[in-house]
Design a protein around this motif. Structure first.
Motif, PDB file in Angstrom:
ATOM      1  N   PHE A 145      40.799  -8.078  30.064  1.00 47.18           N
ATOM      2  CA  PHE A 145      39.489  -7.451  29.899  1.00 47.18           C
ATOM      3  C   PHE A 145      39.542  -6.255  28.957  1.00 47.18           C
ATOM      4  CE2 PHE A 145      38.667  -9.563  34.132  1.00 47.18           C
ATOM      5  CZ  PHE A 145      38.029 -10.632  33.538  1.00 47.18           C
ATOM      6  N   GLU A 146      40.661  -5.560  28.913  1.00 54.70           N
ATOM      7  CA  GLU A 146      40.803  -4.481  27.928  1.00 54.70           C
ATOM      8  C   GLU A 146      40.775  -5.049  26.512  1.00 54.70           C
ATOM      9  OE1 GLU A 146      44.388  -2.384  28.948  1.00 54.70           O
ATOM     10  OE2 GLU A 146      43.412  -1.264  30.565  1.00 54.70           O
ATOM     11  N   ILE A 147      41.538  -6.117  26.278  1.00 57.49           N
ATOM     12  CA  ILE A 147      41.575  -6.744  24.957  1.00 57.49           C
ATOM     13  C   ILE A 147      40.197  -7.303  24.584  1.00 57.49           C
ATOM     14  CG2 ILE A 147      42.478  -8.756  23.683  1.00 57.49           C
ATOM     15  CD1 ILE A 147      45.135  -8.286  25.229  1.00 57.49           C
ATOM     16  N   SER A 148      39.501  -7.882  25.566  1.00 57.18           N
ATOM     17  CA  SER A 148      38.193  -8.489  25.326  1.00 57.18           C
ATOM     18  C   SER A 148      37.045  -7.479  25.388  1.00 57.18           C
ATOM     19  CB  SER A 148      37.950  -9.607  26.345  1.00 57.18           C
ATOM     20  OG  SER A 148      38.975 -10.558  26.280  1.00 57.18           O
ATOM     21  N   GLU A 149      37.384  -6.218  25.645  1.00 54.09           N
ATOM     22  CA  GLU A 149      36.430  -5.103  25.699  1.00 54.09           C
ATOM     23  C   GLU A 149      35.355  -5.274  26.770  1.00 54.09           C
ATOM     24  OE1 GLU A 149      35.065  -4.598  21.665  1.00 54.09           O
ATOM     25  OE2 GLU A 149      36.974  -3.712  21.054  1.00 54.09           O
ATOM     26  N   TYR A 150      35.774  -5.774  27.930  1.00 51.74           N
ATOM     27  CA  TYR A 150      34.894  -5.820  29.095  1.00 51.74           C
ATOM     28  C   TYR A 150      35.203  -4.617  29.967  1.00 51.74           C
ATOM     29  CZ  TYR A 150      33.226 -10.609  28.427  1.00 51.74           C
ATOM     30  OH  TYR A 150      32.617 -11.744  27.945  1.00 51.74           O
ATOM     31  N   PRO A 151      34.196  -3.858  30.359  1.00 51.72           N
ATOM     32  CA  PRO A 151      34.453  -2.768  31.306  1.00 51.72           C
ATOM     33  C   PRO A 151      34.782  -3.369  32.674  1.00 51.72           C
ATOM     34  CG  PRO A 151      32.091  -2.980  30.900  1.00 51.72           C
ATOM     35  CD  PRO A 151      32.778  -3.943  29.976  1.00 51.72           C
ATOM     36  N   MET A 152      35.766  -2.803  33.353  1.00 47.77           N
ATOM     37  CA  MET A 152      36.139  -3.360  34.646  1.00 47.77           C
ATOM     38  C   MET A 152      36.660  -2.295  35.591  1.00 47.77           C
ATOM     39  SD  MET A 152      39.874  -5.195  34.529  1.00 47.77           S
ATOM     40  CE  MET A 152      39.607  -5.698  36.185  1.00 47.77           C
ATOM     41  N   ILE A 153      36.516  -2.611  36.858  1.00 46.23           N
ATOM     42  CA  ILE A 153      37.114  -1.828  37.931  1.00 46.23           C
ATOM     43  C   ILE A 153      37.872  -2.814  38.809  1.00 46.23           C
ATOM     44  CG2 ILE A 153      35.570   0.164  37.962  1.00 46.23           C
ATOM     45  CD1 ILE A 153      33.826  -1.277  39.961  1.00 46.23           C
ATOM     46  N   GLN A 154      38.906  -2.327  39.488  1.00 46.69           N
ATOM     47  CA  GLN A 154      39.734  -3.222  40.275  1.00 46.69           C
ATOM     48  C   GLN A 154      39.844  -2.755  41.720  1.00 46.69           C
ATOM     49  OE1 GLN A 154      43.330  -3.284  37.674  1.00 46.69           O
ATOM     50  NE2 GLN A 154      43.032  -5.498  37.733  1.00 46.69           N
ATOM     51  N   ALA A 155      39.872  -3.751  42.616  1.00 44.84           N
ATOM     52  CA  ALA A 155      40.116  -3.503  44.033  1.00 44.84           C
ATOM     53  C   ALA A 155      41.252  -4.412  44.472  1.00 44.84           C
ATOM     54  CB  ALA A 155      38.861  -3.793  44.845  1.00 44.84           C
ATOM     55  N   ARG A 156      42.094  -3.906  45.363  1.00 45.75           N
ATOM     56  CA  ARG A 156      43.251  -4.681  45.834  1.00 45.75           C
ATOM     57  C   ARG A 156      43.018  -5.288  47.214  1.00 45.75           C
ATOM     58  NH1 ARG A 156      48.117  -4.238  42.969  1.00 45.75           N
ATOM     59  NH2 ARG A 156      47.513  -3.763  40.846  1.00 45.75           N
ATOM     60  N   ASN A 157      41.926  -4.906  47.893  1.00 44.29           N
ATOM     61  CA  ASN A 157      41.629  -5.485  49.201  1.00 44.29           C
ATOM     62  C   ASN A 157      40.115  -5.500  49.413  1.00 44.29           C
ATOM     63  OD1 ASN A 157      40.752  -2.945  50.548  1.00 44.29           O
ATOM     64  ND2 ASN A 157      42.890  -2.355  50.278  1.00 44.29           N
ATOM     65  N   GLY A 158      39.695  -6.124  50.484  1.00 43.32           N
ATOM     66  CA  GLY A 158      38.274  -6.313  50.737  1.00 43.32           C
ATOM     67  C   GLY A 158      37.514  -5.028  51.008  1.00 43.32           C
ATOM     68  N   LYS A 159      38.088  -4.132  51.782  1.00 44.02           N
ATOM     69  CA  LYS A 159      37.392  -2.877  52.104  1.00 44.02           C
ATOM     70  C   LYS A 159      37.189  -2.033  50.851  1.00 44.02           C
ATOM     71  CE  LYS A 159      38.834  -2.821  56.884  1.00 44.02           C
ATOM     72  NZ  LYS A 159      39.739  -2.319  57.883  1.00 44.02           N
ATOM     73  N   GLU A 160      38.222  -1.935  50.032  1.00 43.29           N
ATOM     74  CA  GLU A 160      38.099  -1.195  48.780  1.00 43.29           C
ATOM     75  C   GLU A 160      37.061  -1.869  47.875  1.00 43.29           C
ATOM     76  OE1 GLU A 160      40.898   0.430  45.096  1.00 43.29           O
ATOM     77  OE2 GLU A 160      41.611  -1.228  46.326  1.00 43.29           O
ATOM     78  N   ALA A 161      37.049  -3.189  47.872  1.00 37.84           N
ATOM     79  CA  ALA A 161      36.102  -3.939  47.042  1.00 37.84           C
ATOM     80  C   ALA A 161      34.661  -3.639  47.436  1.00 37.84           C
ATOM     81  CB  ALA A 161      36.376  -5.438  47.158  1.00 37.84           C
ATOM     82  N   LEU A 162      34.380  -3.653  48.725  1.00 31.57           N
ATOM     83  CA  LEU A 162      33.008  -3.381  49.174  1.00 31.57           C
ATOM     84  C   LEU A 162      32.594  -1.946  48.850  1.00 31.57           C
ATOM     85  CD1 LEU A 162      33.074  -5.344  52.545  1.00 31.57           C
ATOM     86  CD2 LEU A 162      31.831  -5.963  50.446  1.00 31.57           C
ATOM     87  N   ARG A 163      33.526  -1.014  49.005  1.00 30.45           N
ATOM     88  CA  ARG A 163      33.226   0.383  48.661  1.00 30.45           C
ATOM     89  C   ARG A 163      32.911   0.509  47.176  1.00 30.45           C
ATOM     90  NH1 ARG A 163      35.829   4.152  46.334  1.00 30.45           N
ATOM     91  NH2 ARG A 163      37.852   3.122  46.387  1.00 30.45           N
ATOM     92  N   LEU A 164      33.741  -0.101  46.323  1.00 31.31           N
ATOM     93  CA  LEU A 164      33.504  -0.051  44.882  1.00 31.31           C
ATOM     94  C   LEU A 164      32.223  -0.783  44.491  1.00 31.31           C
ATOM     95  CD1 LEU A 164      37.103  -0.544  43.442  1.00 31.31           C
ATOM     96  CD2 LEU A 164      35.660   1.495  43.244  1.00 31.31           C
ATOM     97  N   PHE A 165      31.945  -1.889  45.167  1.00 38.09           N
ATOM     98  CA  PHE A 165      30.724  -2.637  44.870  1.00 38.09           C
ATOM     99  C   PHE A 165      29.497  -1.753  45.080  1.00 38.09           C
ATOM    100  CE2 PHE A 165      27.113  -5.331  45.783  1.00 38.09           C
ATOM    101  CZ  PHE A 165      27.182  -6.258  44.752  1.00 38.09           C
TER     102      PHE A 165
END
Length: 170
Positions: free
Chosen positions: A22-42
């Protein structure tokens, strides 16, 4: 404008591959390593697209789909090693928009993201312009923020999407 992607992946190698892609393709992104972190970031970052691994250490990916669908229609692309038809069908029936089985080609992943992006642009969810202004109303699409008379409005993801759809006329 490219969509903000939330990648939910617990495998360090796969997460690193996606980050580099995504860096090479110039897409902005955020990452989560588990479900709880994912929901918080969402909830806090309001991504435009979710890439979801079903096999997470704390929550099953299907539960993440259920929770997101309770209040948002954000596109969800499942990236999973689970290749059984029953897993694919269940994820799609729960609300996933697409399903890609690991291993996959990065070209196919990018093509599927482009398809989802085109649909979002056509529906007005991701506008071509970066700021909409009408009288005292300003929508800053890249930041996903709305201002009224120069004061920031604190909106839920659903409220934000409804305003964007309303001003786009779709």
């Amino acid at each position: 404008m490219k969509p903000l992607i939330l990648s939910i992946e617990d495998d360090a190698q796969m997460a690193s591959l996606l980050k580099t892609l995504f860096e090479i393709s110039e897409y902005p992104m955020i990452q989560a390593r588990n479900g709880k972190e994912a929901l918080r970031l969402f909830l806090s970052e309001k991504p435009d697209l979710v890439l979801l691994d079903l096999g997470l250490p704390d929550l099953d990916g299907k539960e993440i789909i259920r929770k997101i669908r309770e209040f948002a229609q954000t596109p969800i692309l499942v990236l999973s090693a689970r290749s059984e038809d029953t897993d694919k069908i269940e994820a799609l029936d729960l609300g996933a928009d697409d399903y890609l089985t690991k291993p996959f080609s990065v070209e196919e992943l990018l093509a599927r993201i482009r398809v989802i992006s085109r649909r979002m642009e056509q529906s007005g969810v991701i506008p071509a312009q970066t700021i909409f202004v009408n009288g005292g109303l300003e929508i800053h699409y890249e930041e996903q923020e709305v201002y009224l008379d120069h004061k920031r409005l604190h909106l839920t993801p659903l409220e934000y999407r409804l305003i964007v759809l309303f001003v786009s006329g779709n």
